[in-house]
Write a protein that holds these residues in place. Structure first.
Motif, PDB file in Angstrom:
ATOM      1  N   ARG A  68      31.877  50.385  35.718  1.00 60.71           N
ATOM      2  CA  ARG A  68      32.517  49.694  34.713  1.00 60.71           C
ATOM      3  C   ARG A  68      33.922  48.930  34.772  1.00 60.71           C
ATOM      4  NH1 ARG A  68      33.423  54.978  32.775  1.00 60.71           N
ATOM      5  NH2 ARG A  68      35.594  55.206  31.923  1.00 60.71           N
TER       6      ARG A  68
ATOM      7  N   ASP B 167      36.767  48.633  33.646  1.00 64.85           N
ATOM      8  CA  ASP B 167      38.014  49.209  33.338  1.00 64.85           C
ATOM      9  C   ASP B 167      38.295  50.348  34.193  1.00 64.85           C
ATOM     10  OD1 ASP B 167      35.918  50.686  32.025  1.00 64.85           O
ATOM     11  OD2 ASP B 167      37.249  51.882  30.899  1.00 64.85           O
TER      12      ASP B 167
ATOM     13  N   ARG C  43      36.558  44.638  40.489  1.00 66.93           N
ATOM     14  CA  ARG C  43      35.953  45.972  40.085  1.00 66.93           C
ATOM     15  C   ARG C  43      35.532  46.618  41.230  1.00 66.93           C
ATOM     16  NH1 ARG C  43      30.869  44.343  36.111  1.00 66.93           N
ATOM     17  NH2 ARG C  43      30.539  46.531  35.986  1.00 66.93           N
TER      18      ARG C  43
END
Length: 219
Positions: free
Chosen positions: A215, A217, A155
């Motif tokens: 987030r 994605d 991330r």
């Protein structure tokens, strides 16, 4: 991420949506709505425990519905010094929670969004962990001391000094590590780092760091 009693505050920025409200509402021990945030709660099928603010964004029929569903209405004058979100945070802090989560705290009004981010420090100075979740699912919180991120490998995260200089900054388990670094507000080189370890550590010896965990994605 944080253990213990969590109080959820729904602010009057962008509507976080029913799915996000129900998800975090299920984890909360107390649900506080700041003025317009109560409308978002009702639309999601949730009844806040407390509604606080000047109530200038709620119609009489909405106030009647909230009262009928057992919400305590804490009304303040419109010409007050505090924002509705600050009133909600102060009310939450009176309950001595382990953590506070803010939804609907960001939106088109950049001034309100920045003010709400600063409320994270208001909670932190009282020893209460607070986080702000945007409608897109990004998570913002402060670190003053040491914090461990787990199960976040891959991330993207931005780490910036908050409310002044941060010194003794160490990042372990990141693509761009730091060791006892100094971070100044006018040198935002902590943007767009990447967590590369199952256990990543953020440490700051003096000052505060604003952590913006994007987030999953977003890379």
């Amino acid at each position: 991420m944080f253990e213990g009693l969590m109080i959820l505050i729904v602010c009057g920025g962008d509507d976080p949506g029913g799915a996000q409200l129900r998800r975090f509402g299920a984890e909360a021990g107390l649900l506080i709505a700041a003025d317009r945030g109560a409308r978002y709660c009702l639309a999601a099928g949730l009844a806040p425990d407390v509604v606080v603010g000047d109530m200038d964004s709620l119609a009489p029929v909405e106030l009647d519905e909230l009262a009928g569903r057992g919400a305590r209405l804490v009304r303040h004058r419109p010409d007050k010094d505090q924002t509705d979100s600050q009133l909600a945070v102060d009310l939450a802090l009176e309950q001595s929670p382990a953590s506070i989560c803010l939804l609907g705290a960001a939106g088109d009004r950049l001034d309100h969004s920045l003010a709400n981010i600063h409320l994270l420090l208001r909670a932190a100075r009282r020893g209460v962990a607070a986080r702000l979740i945007t409608g897109a699912g990004d998570e913002l919180f402060l670190v003053g001391g040491e914090f461990e991120l787990t199960s976040c490998a891959g991330r993207t995260v931005s780490i910036l000094p908050f409310a002044g200089r941060a010194s003794g900054v160490t990042l372990e388990g990141f693509r761009y590590p730091l060791n006892e670094a100094v971070m100044e507000p006018w040198e935002p080189y902590g943007v767009s780092n990447v967590i590369e370890s199952a256990r990543a550590v953020i440490r700051v010896r003096a000052g505060w760091l604003l952590i913006m965990l994007l987030r999953p994605d977003l890379a």
